[in-house]
Design an enzyme around this catalytic site. Structure first.
Site, PDB file in Angstrom:
ATOM      1  CE  LYS A  23      -2.027  -0.950   3.948  1.00  0.00           C
ATOM      2  NZ  LYS A  23      -1.272  -2.188   4.265  1.00  0.00           N
ATOM      3  CB  SER A  91      -9.520   0.184   5.910  1.00  0.00           C
ATOM      4  OG  SER A  91      -8.929   0.128   4.630  1.00  0.00           O
TER       5      SER A  91
HETATM    6  S1  PPS Z   1      -5.781  -0.360  10.531  1.00  0.00           S
HETATM    7  O1  PPS Z   1      -6.081  -1.805  10.722  1.00  0.00           O
HETATM    8  O2  PPS Z   1      -6.547   0.192   9.396  1.00  0.00           O
HETATM    9  O3  PPS Z   1      -6.019   0.379  11.785  1.00  0.00           O
HETATM   10  O4  PPS Z   1      -4.217  -0.311  10.184  1.00  0.00           O
HETATM   11  P1  PPS Z   1      -3.265   0.923   9.789  1.00  0.00           P
HETATM   12  O5  PPS Z   1      -3.651   2.161  10.471  1.00  0.00           O
HETATM   13  O6  PPS Z   1      -3.128   0.941   8.306  1.00  0.00           O
HETATM   14  O7  PPS Z   1      -1.863   0.510  10.447  1.00  0.00           O
HETATM   15  C1  PPS Z   1      -1.197  -0.615  10.011  1.00  0.00           C
HETATM   16  C2  PPS Z   1       0.283  -0.563  10.393  1.00  0.00           C
HETATM   17  O8  PPS Z   1       0.481  -0.878  11.762  1.00  0.00           O
HETATM   18  C3  PPS Z   1       1.566  -1.797  11.936  1.00  0.00           C
HETATM   19  N1  PPS Z   1       1.061  -2.906  12.761  1.00  0.00           N
HETATM   20  C4  PPS Z   1       0.024  -3.739  12.508  1.00  0.00           C
HETATM   21  N2  PPS Z   1      -0.806  -3.849  11.441  1.00  0.00           N
HETATM   22  C5  PPS Z   1      -1.777  -4.795  11.509  1.00  0.00           C
HETATM   23  N3  PPS Z   1      -1.970  -5.613  12.549  1.00  0.00           N
HETATM   24  C6  PPS Z   1      -1.163  -5.548  13.636  1.00  0.00           C
HETATM   25  N4  PPS Z   1      -1.358  -6.374  14.655  1.00  0.00           N
HETATM   26  C7  PPS Z   1      -0.120  -4.569  13.640  1.00  0.00           C
HETATM   27  N5  PPS Z   1       0.832  -4.205  14.540  1.00  0.00           N
HETATM   28  C8  PPS Z   1       1.527  -3.217  13.987  1.00  0.00           C
HETATM   29  C9  PPS Z   1       2.061  -2.167  10.577  1.00  0.00           C
HETATM   30  O9  PPS Z   1       3.294  -1.517  10.403  1.00  0.00           O
HETATM   31  C10 PPS Z   1       1.038  -1.618   9.604  1.00  0.00           C
HETATM   32  O10 PPS Z   1       1.586  -0.952   8.496  1.00  0.00           O
HETATM   33  P2  PPS Z   1       1.518  -1.536   6.998  1.00  0.00           P
HETATM   34  O11 PPS Z   1       2.065  -0.441   6.173  1.00  0.00           O
HETATM   35  O12 PPS Z   1       0.099  -1.878   6.677  1.00  0.00           O
HETATM   36  O13 PPS Z   1       2.414  -2.750   7.035  1.00  0.00           O
HETATM   37 MG    MG Z   2       2.600   0.760   4.900  1.00  0.00          MG
END
Ligand code: PPS
Ligand code: MG
Length: 181
Positions: A23, A91
């Protein structure tokens, strides 16, 4: 290109998908391309917004829903003022994304997909390794819920497409839907 091109209405490009699907990479490349074309662009990245505003929030269903609602509001404010908002946010809940679509109105949902093996292999932040060792629970796309989009405007597979091809697919859809000339 010199100067800014004004589009009457902005719109939101909503990139949804599990951690490590690509993303953020797509958001940055898309923003660069659209800025080169002369548009006003803002990236709303979930990871960055969390770190800036509420690093302690966590990843419960309630926390994610509240955080996602804030991002919907930000995207709505930008979109209605001639900005292209690129949202890069896991999301994970379909209902929340449907709420985003309804509240923002001018909306392109992009499902950023990559198979689990590929996400585990990439693992840029070491989150899958930690989840596999049992150090974190509820990692989206591993042992955490991710409700796949049923009818996204665009689906990209980052294990098969280059970021440039993904950018093209999104821009083509934006043209087809009349958001861009
Ligand atoms: S959400 O679910 O929409 O609130 O997620 P978001 O705000 O996009 O945040 C995702 C980033 O948080 C880190 N992270 C995790 N993601 C998912 N699940 C768990 N348990 C978790 N813990 C930490 C992670 O770095 C995500 O970033 P991306 O860029 O998606 O890898
Ligand atoms: Mg990211």
């Amino acid at each position: 290109m010199d100067g800014l091109r004004n589009i009457e209405k902005g719109f939101t490009i909503w990139l949804t998908g599990p951690s490590g699907a690509g993303k953020t990479t797509l958001a940055v490349k898309l923003a660069r391309k659209l800025r080169e074309m002369g548009y006003r662009v803002e990236i709303l990245d979930g990871d960055t917004i969390r770190k800036t505003l509420y690093p302690e929030l966590g990843f419960s269903k309630e926390a994610r829903e509240m955080h996602n609602r804030i991002v919907i509001h930000m995207a709505r404010l930008l979109s209605r003022n001639g900005v292209i908002a690129i949202v890069s946010l896991i999301s994970p809940y379909r209902a929340v994304r449907e709420r985003a679509r309804k509240e923002i109105g001018d909306f392109i949902e992009v499902y950023v997909y990559a198979p689990l093996e590929v996400r585990i292999q990439r693992d840029p932040k070491g989150l899958y390794a930690r989840a596999m060792r049992g150090e974190i629970k509820g990692l989206t796309g591993y042992d955490g819920v991710y409700e796949e989009p049923e009818n996204p405007e665009v689906r990209v597979d980052s294990s098969r497409m280059t970021p440039e091809e993904e950018v093209e697919a999104v821009i083509e859809k934006a043209r087809e839907l009349g958001y861009l000339p």
